[in-house]
Design a protein around this motif. Structure first.
Motif, short mmCIF file in Angstrom:
data_model
loop_
_atom_site.label_atom_id
_atom_site.label_comp_id
_atom_site.label_asym_id
_atom_site.label_seq_id
_atom_site.Cartn_x
_atom_site.Cartn_y
_atom_site.Cartn_z
N LYS A 1 -1.48 4.00 -2.06
CA LYS A 1 -0.23 3.47 -1.51
C LYS A 1 0.86 3.51 -2.57
O LYS A 1 0.64 3.17 -3.72
CB LYS A 1 -0.44 2.04 -1.02
N LYS B 1 2.17 5.32 2.69
CA LYS B 1 1.02 4.47 2.97
C LYS B 1 -0.25 5.09 2.38
O LYS B 1 -0.34 6.29 2.19
CB LYS B 1 0.86 4.31 4.49
N THR C 1 -7.81 -6.16 7.54
CA THR C 1 -6.38 -6.13 7.81
C THR C 1 -6.13 -5.49 9.16
O THR C 1 -6.78 -4.50 9.52
CB THR C 1 -5.60 -5.37 6.72
N ASP C 2 -5.20 -6.05 9.89
CA ASP C 2 -4.87 -5.51 11.21
C ASP C 2 -4.10 -4.20 11.11
O ASP C 2 -3.92 -3.50 12.10
CB ASP C 2 -4.04 -6.54 12.01
N ASN C 3 -3.64 -3.88 9.89
CA ASN C 3 -2.82 -2.67 9.73
C ASN C 3 -3.65 -1.40 9.55
O ASN C 3 -3.14 -0.30 9.66
CB ASN C 3 -1.88 -2.83 8.52
N THR C 4 -4.93 -1.56 9.23
CA THR C 4 -5.78 -0.38 9.02
C THR C 4 -6.01 0.36 10.33
O THR C 4 -6.33 -0.23 11.34
CB THR C 4 -7.12 -0.79 8.41
N ASN D 1 -3.65 2.93 5.69
CA ASN D 1 -3.40 1.56 5.23
C ASN D 1 -4.65 0.87 4.71
O ASN D 1 -4.89 -0.31 4.99
CB ASN D 1 -2.79 0.71 6.36
N GLU E 1 -6.45 -1.20 2.22
CA GLU E 1 -6.11 -2.10 1.13
C GLU E 1 -7.35 -2.60 0.39
O GLU E 1 -7.26 -3.38 -0.55
CB GLU E 1 -5.31 -3.29 1.67
#
Length: 327
Positions: A113, A118, A169-172, A197, A199
């Motif tokens: 990132k 991203k 994470t909800d962003n993955t 994404n 993390e």
């Protein structure tokens, strides 16, 4: 080689029009455009990814003047198809269309990132005879994660990728969810899956058939800086290039096998298979089968041992690599 000279090759696209004239046949490897002095090369060795009796069905397509000539192999080993040739032009392996498994590889490319980008982990499912360095050339902005990549996959069968990590994470995002594995023989190598994404510092990847059977699982450390280049290209290529000579001349096969099993690069079963062979040449052939199976890191380790303990042999073979001469 029958004369001194430089031989070059590059991977080019298969012509679908030509393939349409070969019903029930499909590429079983990249199409190599080979160029060199006329009459200088008389024999070619093509790496293949077939397992079991499937290798007996391999043939070689010779493309010239818009036509395809089918060449029957002189010899087919567990890893290579060997043919005699009269002239140089595009050559590639072909195979009857089937639903049998082949040796495959899972290649990982990671991008960290940044302020403007991203994080992304790309996963490539490819036949085992696709050169890793050819894939890396097309993904230079990513870092290559070297891992034990070998598995068996079936062309046209659907596969699913799952992952677990230490940070939820909800962003993955994983995309796509399911893919149909194809014999991707180049020249373009696009990711099969991608995870956006990420993390987490660590991630476990699980590849399975759509019905649930796991075919490949690996733990990946994303904190440790992955290799931005493939460090084993020179050493591994040296081991591949001089395969036949090393099979005949390498004196201490079990020395290297001991080293490999000590570093968990081969399994106990592989080690016992090598040990069971009766002659040094047969032990070496079995060892090469293991090297082709477990990946280029093991071939680099072999090269390291050669340089350390058999430097004269390495120097002698290296001189042959600089000038292609008649053997």
């Amino acid at each position: 080689m029958e004369s001194e000279g430089e031989v070059k090759y590059r991977i080019i696209s298969w012509d679908n029009k030509l393939l349409n004239n070969l019903p029930q046949k499909e590429p079983a490897g990249p199409l190599y455009n080979i160029d060199g002095p006329e009459g200088s090369v008389r024999r070619l060795h093509f790496p293949h990814c077939e397992i079991g009796k499937g290798k007996e069905k391999l043939t070689v397509a010779h493309v010239a003047d818009g036509k395809v000539e089918i060449i029957q192999p002189q010899t087919v080993t567990d890893t290579h198809v060997i043919i005699n040739i009269q002239s140089l032009s595009p050559f590639g392996l072909i195979f009857p269309r089937s639903e049998t498994s082949i040796r495959a590889q899972v290649l990982l490319f990671y991008k960290k990132k940044t302020e403007h980008c991203k994080s992304k982990l790309n996963i490539h499912l490819l036949p085992a005879n696709v050169p890793v360095k050819e894939v890396q050339k097309q993904h230079k902005s990513y870092t290559y994660i070297d891992t034990t990549s070998t598995c068996d996959l079936t062309p046209r069968r659907k596969y699913r990728l799952r992952y677990t990590n230490t940070v939820n994470t909800d962003n993955t995002v994983l995309q796509p969810k399911v893919v149909k594995f194809q014999r991707d023989c180049g020249p373009n190598y696009h990711p099969t899956f991608e995870i956006l994404n990420i993390e987490a510092a660590e991630v476990t990847l699980i590849l399975s058939e759509k019905k649930g059977k796991e075919v490949w699982t690996r733990f990946v450390d994303l904190i440790t800086e992955p290799n931005s280049t493939i460090p084993d290209i020179a050493g591994a290529d040296f081991v591949d290039e001089h395969r036949e000579t090393l099979i005949q001349r390498f004196p201490s096969v079990m020395e290297f096998a001991d080293c490999l099993i000590g570093k968990n690069m081969i399994s106990t079963e592989m080690y016992e298979n090598i040990k069971a062979k009766s002659t040094p040449q047969d032990k070496m052939r079995e060892l090469y089968t293991c090297l082709d199976s477990v990946g280029r890191a093991a071939k680099q380790e072999f090269h390291n041992i050669l340089e350390m303990n058999y430097s004269c042999l390495v120097s002698e073979l290296g001189e042959l690599s600089v000038h292609l001469v008649n053997t």
